[in-house]
Write an enzyme that holds these catalytic residues in place. Sequence first.
Site, PDB file in Angstrom:
ATOM      1  N   GLY A  90       0.796  -1.192   0.078  1.00 12.03           N
ATOM      2  CA  GLY A  90       0.137   0.119  -0.051  1.00 12.03           C
ATOM      3  C   GLY A  90       0.800   1.266  -0.088  1.00 12.03           C
ATOM      4  O   GLY A  90       0.743   2.058   0.597  1.00 12.03           O
ATOM      5  N   THR A 113       1.815   3.507  -2.411  1.00 13.55           N
ATOM      6  CA  THR A 113       1.581   4.665  -3.252  1.00 13.55           C
ATOM      7  C   THR A 113       0.689   5.732  -2.976  1.00 13.55           C
ATOM      8  O   THR A 113       0.583   6.706  -3.858  1.00 13.55           O
ATOM      9  CB  THR A 113       0.983   4.078  -4.740  1.00 13.55           C
ATOM     10  N   ARG A 114       0.124   5.731  -1.962  1.00 16.57           N
ATOM     11  CA  ARG A 114      -0.724   6.926  -1.281  1.00 16.57           C
ATOM     12  C   ARG A 114      -0.598   6.942   0.101  1.00 16.57           C
ATOM     13  O   ARG A 114      -0.133   6.032   0.902  1.00 16.57           O
ATOM     14  CB  ARG A 114      -2.248   6.569  -1.762  1.00 16.57           C
ATOM     15  N   ASN A 170       1.652  -1.996   5.114  1.00 16.96           N
ATOM     16  CA  ASN A 170       0.947  -0.949   5.276  1.00 16.96           C
ATOM     17  C   ASN A 170      -0.455  -0.863   4.629  1.00 16.96           C
ATOM     18  O   ASN A 170      -1.275  -0.113   4.837  1.00 16.96           O
ATOM     19  CB  ASN A 170       1.626   0.334   4.724  1.00 16.96           C
ATOM     20  N   SER A 187      -3.109   0.452  14.141  1.00 17.47           N
ATOM     21  CA  SER A 187      -3.723   1.572  14.587  1.00 17.47           C
ATOM     22  C   SER A 187      -4.244   1.835  16.183  1.00 17.47           C
ATOM     23  O   SER A 187      -4.412   0.775  16.775  1.00 17.47           O
ATOM     24  CB  SER A 187      -5.049   2.032  13.782  1.00 17.47           C
ATOM     25  N   TYR A 242     -12.569  -2.957  11.254  1.00 16.95           N
ATOM     26  CA  TYR A 242     -11.344  -2.411  11.434  1.00 16.95           C
ATOM     27  C   TYR A 242     -10.552  -2.492  12.746  1.00 16.95           C
ATOM     28  O   TYR A 242      -9.355  -2.774  12.551  1.00 16.95           O
ATOM     29  CB  TYR A 242     -11.534  -0.702  11.145  1.00 16.95           C
ATOM     30  N   LYS A 255      -6.952  -4.363  13.266  1.00 14.91           N
ATOM     31  CA  LYS A 255      -5.969  -3.698  13.741  1.00 14.91           C
ATOM     32  C   LYS A 255      -5.367  -4.352  15.005  1.00 14.91           C
ATOM     33  O   LYS A 255      -4.037  -4.439  15.512  1.00 14.91           O
ATOM     34  CB  LYS A 255      -6.026  -2.313  13.980  1.00 14.91           C
ATOM     35  N   ILE A 293      -4.241  10.956  11.295  1.00 13.51           N
ATOM     36  CA  ILE A 293      -3.046  11.555  10.656  1.00 13.51           C
ATOM     37  C   ILE A 293      -3.767  12.110   9.615  1.00 13.51           C
ATOM     38  O   ILE A 293      -4.468  11.590   8.705  1.00 13.51           O
ATOM     39  CB  ILE A 293      -1.920  10.484  10.101  1.00 13.51           C
TER      40      ILE A 293
END
Length: 245
Positions: free
Chosen positions: A12, A14-15, A90, A142, A155, A159, A188
Amino acid sequence: MDFTNQTVIVTGGTRGIGRGIVESFLNKGATVIATYAGNDQAASKMKEDNAKFSDKLHVKKCDVRDENAVIEFYKFIEETFPKVEVLINNSGIRKDQVTAMMTLAEWNDVISTNLTGTFLMSKHAVLQFMKNRYGRIVNMSSIGGSLGLPGQANYAASKAGQIAISKSLSKEVAKRGITVNNVCPGFIDTELLADLPEEQRKEYMKDVPMKRFGKVEEVASAVLFLASKEASYITGASLEISGGL
Protein backbone atom coordinates in the site's frame (compact mmCIF):
# COMPACT_ATOMS: atom_id res chain seq x y z
CA MET A 1 19.52 5.74 10.08
CA ASP A 2 21.10 4.66 6.83
CA PHE A 3 19.38 2.14 4.55
CA THR A 4 21.93 2.18 1.74
CA ASN A 5 22.19 -1.27 0.12
CA GLN A 6 18.99 -2.42 1.84
CA THR A 7 15.84 -3.50 0.03
CA VAL A 8 12.49 -2.53 1.55
CA ILE A 9 8.94 -3.67 0.71
CA VAL A 10 6.09 -1.30 1.55
CA THR A 11 2.59 -2.62 0.87
CA GLY A 12 0.00 0.00 0.00
CA GLY A 13 2.92 2.28 -0.74
CA THR A 14 1.57 4.63 -3.39
CA ARG A 15 -0.77 6.85 -1.37
CA GLY A 16 -1.13 8.46 2.05
CA ILE A 17 1.02 7.18 4.89
CA GLY A 18 2.42 4.41 2.70
CA ARG A 19 3.73 6.87 0.14
CA GLY A 20 5.32 8.97 2.90
CA ILE A 21 7.07 5.87 4.24
CA VAL A 22 8.33 4.92 0.78
CA GLU A 23 9.73 8.39 0.16
CA SER A 24 11.40 8.46 3.58
CA PHE A 25 13.18 5.17 2.86
CA LEU A 26 14.27 6.42 -0.58
CA ASN A 27 15.74 9.53 1.00
CA LYS A 28 17.73 7.28 3.36
CA GLY A 29 19.31 5.33 0.48
CA ALA A 30 17.05 2.24 0.32
CA THR A 31 15.80 0.41 -2.73
CA VAL A 32 12.02 0.26 -2.29
CA ILE A 33 9.32 -1.93 -3.79
CA ALA A 34 5.94 -0.24 -3.27
CA THR A 35 2.90 -2.44 -3.82
CA TYR A 36 -0.63 -1.31 -4.58
CA ALA A 37 -3.97 -3.05 -5.04
CA GLY A 38 -5.48 -1.45 -8.11
CA ASN A 39 -5.21 2.35 -8.40
CA ASP A 40 -2.94 2.57 -11.44
CA GLN A 41 -3.32 6.35 -11.65
CA ALA A 42 -2.05 6.95 -8.11
CA ALA A 43 0.83 4.51 -8.67
CA SER A 44 1.90 6.30 -11.87
CA LYS A 45 1.65 9.71 -10.20
CA MET A 46 3.75 8.54 -7.26
CA LYS A 47 6.41 7.17 -9.61
CA GLU A 48 6.47 10.37 -11.66
CA ASP A 49 6.82 12.52 -8.55
CA ASN A 50 9.82 10.44 -7.47
CA ALA A 51 11.53 10.28 -10.86
CA LYS A 52 14.86 11.19 -9.28
CA PHE A 53 14.77 7.78 -7.56
CA SER A 54 13.88 5.88 -10.75
CA ASP A 55 16.75 3.42 -10.24
CA LYS A 56 15.67 2.65 -6.66
CA LEU A 57 11.87 2.78 -6.75
CA HIS A 58 9.88 -0.18 -8.06
CA VAL A 59 6.07 -0.12 -8.13
CA LYS A 60 4.30 -3.48 -8.29
CA LYS A 61 0.62 -4.41 -8.29
CA CYS A 62 -0.12 -7.14 -5.74
CA ASP A 63 -3.32 -8.25 -4.02
CA VAL A 64 -2.06 -9.02 -0.51
CA ARG A 65 -5.28 -10.97 0.22
CA ASP A 66 -4.43 -13.60 -2.40
CA GLU A 67 -1.72 -16.08 -1.44
CA ASN A 68 -1.01 -16.99 -5.06
CA ALA A 69 -0.43 -13.31 -5.85
CA VAL A 70 1.83 -12.98 -2.80
CA ILE A 71 3.83 -16.06 -3.82
CA GLU A 72 4.29 -14.61 -7.33
CA PHE A 73 5.34 -11.30 -5.80
CA TYR A 74 8.05 -12.94 -3.70
CA LYS A 75 9.27 -14.90 -6.72
CA PHE A 76 9.74 -11.55 -8.45
CA ILE A 77 11.65 -10.29 -5.40
CA GLU A 78 13.95 -13.32 -5.35
CA GLU A 79 14.66 -13.08 -9.07
CA THR A 80 15.25 -9.31 -9.06
CA PHE A 81 17.03 -8.45 -5.81
CA PRO A 82 19.93 -10.15 -3.99
CA LYS A 83 17.99 -10.08 -0.72
CA VAL A 84 15.35 -8.11 1.15
CA GLU A 85 15.76 -6.73 4.66
CA VAL A 86 12.56 -4.88 5.54
CA LEU A 87 8.80 -5.42 5.19
CA ILE A 88 6.30 -2.68 6.05
CA ASN A 89 2.74 -4.05 6.18
CA ASN A 90 0.84 -0.88 5.34
CA SER A 91 -1.98 -2.12 3.06
CA GLY A 92 -5.27 -1.28 4.70
CA ILE A 93 -8.85 -0.25 4.05
CA ARG A 94 -11.84 0.96 6.05
CA LYS A 95 -15.51 0.17 5.47
CA ASP A 96 -17.24 1.76 8.44
CA GLN A 97 -20.69 0.66 9.56
CA VAL A 98 -22.39 0.08 12.90
CA THR A 99 -22.05 -3.58 13.79
CA ALA A 100 -25.78 -4.38 13.60
CA MET A 101 -25.90 -3.09 10.01
CA MET A 102 -22.48 -4.29 8.83
CA THR A 103 -22.62 -6.79 5.99
CA LEU A 104 -20.48 -9.91 5.91
CA ALA A 105 -18.81 -8.50 2.77
CA GLU A 106 -17.84 -5.31 4.67
CA TRP A 107 -16.43 -7.43 7.48
CA ASN A 108 -14.54 -9.82 5.19
CA ASP A 109 -13.10 -7.11 2.92
CA VAL A 110 -11.48 -5.27 5.82
CA ILE A 111 -10.28 -8.37 7.65
CA SER A 112 -8.84 -9.96 4.50
CA THR A 113 -6.94 -6.85 3.43
CA ASN A 114 -5.72 -5.59 6.79
CA LEU A 115 -5.18 -8.84 8.69
CA THR A 116 -4.89 -11.70 6.21
CA GLY A 117 -2.68 -9.48 4.05
CA THR A 118 -0.35 -8.90 7.00
CA PHE A 119 -0.23 -12.65 7.70
CA LEU A 120 0.54 -13.63 4.09
CA MET A 121 3.16 -10.95 3.45
CA SER A 122 4.88 -11.66 6.78
CA LYS A 123 4.81 -15.44 6.31
CA HIS A 124 6.62 -15.30 2.99
CA ALA A 125 8.99 -12.52 4.06
CA VAL A 126 10.12 -14.53 7.07
CA LEU A 127 11.07 -17.45 4.83
CA GLN A 128 13.49 -15.10 3.07
CA PHE A 129 14.69 -13.30 6.19
CA MET A 130 15.61 -16.57 7.90
CA LYS A 131 18.14 -17.38 5.17
CA ASN A 132 20.05 -14.20 6.02
CA ARG A 133 19.39 -14.30 9.78
CA TYR A 134 18.21 -10.71 9.59
CA GLY A 135 14.94 -8.92 8.95
CA ARG A 136 12.62 -6.16 10.07
CA ILE A 137 8.82 -6.29 9.92
CA VAL A 138 6.76 -3.24 10.88
CA ASN A 139 2.98 -3.54 10.88
CA MET A 140 0.98 -0.36 10.40
CA SER A 141 -1.67 -0.96 13.03
CA SER A 142 -3.78 1.80 14.58
CA ILE A 143 -4.94 3.17 17.90
CA GLY A 144 -8.34 2.07 16.59
CA GLY A 145 -7.35 -1.45 17.56
CA SER A 146 -7.43 -0.48 21.23
CA LEU A 147 -9.95 2.38 21.22
CA GLY A 148 -12.60 0.56 19.17
CA LEU A 149 -14.25 3.60 17.59
CA PRO A 150 -18.00 3.31 16.84
CA GLY A 151 -18.73 1.92 13.38
CA GLN A 152 -15.34 0.27 13.11
CA ALA A 153 -15.75 -3.23 14.52
CA ASN A 154 -14.16 -4.73 11.40
CA TYR A 155 -11.30 -2.21 11.32
CA ALA A 156 -10.65 -2.41 15.08
CA ALA A 157 -10.57 -6.22 14.97
CA SER A 158 -8.11 -6.19 12.07
CA LYS A 159 -5.78 -3.70 13.76
CA ALA A 160 -5.86 -5.49 17.12
CA GLY A 161 -5.17 -8.68 15.20
CA GLN A 162 -2.03 -7.21 13.64
CA ILE A 163 -0.66 -6.56 17.11
CA ALA A 164 -1.54 -10.10 18.21
CA ILE A 165 0.18 -11.62 15.17
CA SER A 166 3.32 -9.61 15.85
CA LYS A 167 3.44 -10.81 19.45
CA SER A 168 3.46 -14.46 18.35
CA LEU A 169 5.66 -14.05 15.29
CA SER A 170 8.25 -11.95 17.13
CA LYS A 171 8.82 -14.80 19.58
CA GLU A 172 9.08 -17.37 16.80
CA VAL A 173 11.81 -15.55 14.86
CA ALA A 174 13.73 -13.62 17.53
CA LYS A 175 16.70 -16.01 17.51
CA ARG A 176 17.13 -15.45 13.77
CA GLY A 177 17.81 -11.72 14.08
CA ILE A 178 14.32 -10.80 12.90
CA THR A 179 12.20 -8.22 14.72
CA VAL A 180 8.45 -7.65 14.39
CA ASN A 181 6.90 -4.43 15.67
CA ASN A 182 3.86 -2.21 15.23
CA VAL A 183 3.32 1.46 14.65
CA CYS A 184 -0.13 2.65 15.75
CA PRO A 185 -1.03 6.02 14.24
CA GLY A 186 -3.86 8.12 15.56
CA PHE A 187 -5.51 10.78 13.42
CA ILE A 188 -3.04 11.50 10.62
CA ASP A 189 -3.72 14.17 8.01
CA THR A 190 -4.22 12.06 4.88
CA GLU A 191 -7.00 11.59 2.32
CA LEU A 192 -8.75 9.23 4.77
CA LEU A 193 -9.39 12.15 7.12
CA ALA A 194 -10.01 14.57 4.26
CA ASP A 195 -12.99 12.43 3.22
CA LEU A 196 -14.71 12.91 6.58
CA PRO A 197 -17.41 15.54 7.17
CA GLU A 198 -15.96 18.76 8.59
CA GLU A 199 -17.92 18.41 11.84
CA GLN A 200 -16.49 14.93 12.41
CA ARG A 201 -12.98 16.21 11.73
CA LYS A 202 -13.49 18.90 14.36
CA GLU A 203 -14.79 16.37 16.88
CA TYR A 204 -11.80 14.09 16.33
CA MET A 205 -9.38 17.00 16.71
CA LYS A 206 -10.98 17.99 20.03
CA ASP A 207 -10.08 14.55 21.39
CA VAL A 208 -6.37 14.94 20.58
CA PRO A 209 -4.44 16.48 23.49
CA MET A 210 -2.04 18.18 21.04
CA LYS A 211 -5.07 19.72 19.27
CA ARG A 212 -3.83 18.88 15.79
CA PHE A 213 -3.70 15.91 13.44
CA GLY A 214 -0.41 14.14 12.92
CA LYS A 215 1.76 14.49 9.83
CA VAL A 216 2.71 11.62 7.56
CA GLU A 217 6.38 12.48 8.11
CA GLU A 218 5.97 11.98 11.86
CA VAL A 219 4.67 8.46 11.30
CA ALA A 220 7.36 7.65 8.74
CA SER A 221 10.13 8.65 11.15
CA ALA A 222 8.90 6.10 13.71
CA VAL A 223 8.66 3.41 11.03
CA LEU A 224 12.22 4.06 9.87
CA PHE A 225 13.53 3.74 13.41
CA LEU A 226 11.85 0.39 14.05
CA ALA A 227 13.07 -0.83 10.65
CA SER A 228 16.65 0.19 11.33
CA LYS A 229 19.61 -1.78 12.64
CA GLU A 230 19.63 0.58 15.62
CA ALA A 231 16.32 -0.93 16.83
CA SER A 232 17.85 -4.39 17.18
CA TYR A 233 16.57 -5.07 20.75
CA ILE A 234 12.98 -3.96 20.16
CA THR A 235 10.53 -6.66 19.10
CA GLY A 236 6.88 -7.46 19.76
CA ALA A 237 6.37 -3.80 20.66
CA SER A 238 3.77 -1.24 19.62
CA LEU A 239 4.52 2.47 19.28
CA GLU A 240 1.61 4.92 19.31
CA ILE A 241 1.89 8.04 17.14
CA SER A 242 -1.29 9.69 18.33
CA GLY A 243 -0.63 13.11 19.83
CA GLY A 244 -1.46 11.74 23.29
CA LEU A 245 -4.78 9.97 22.67
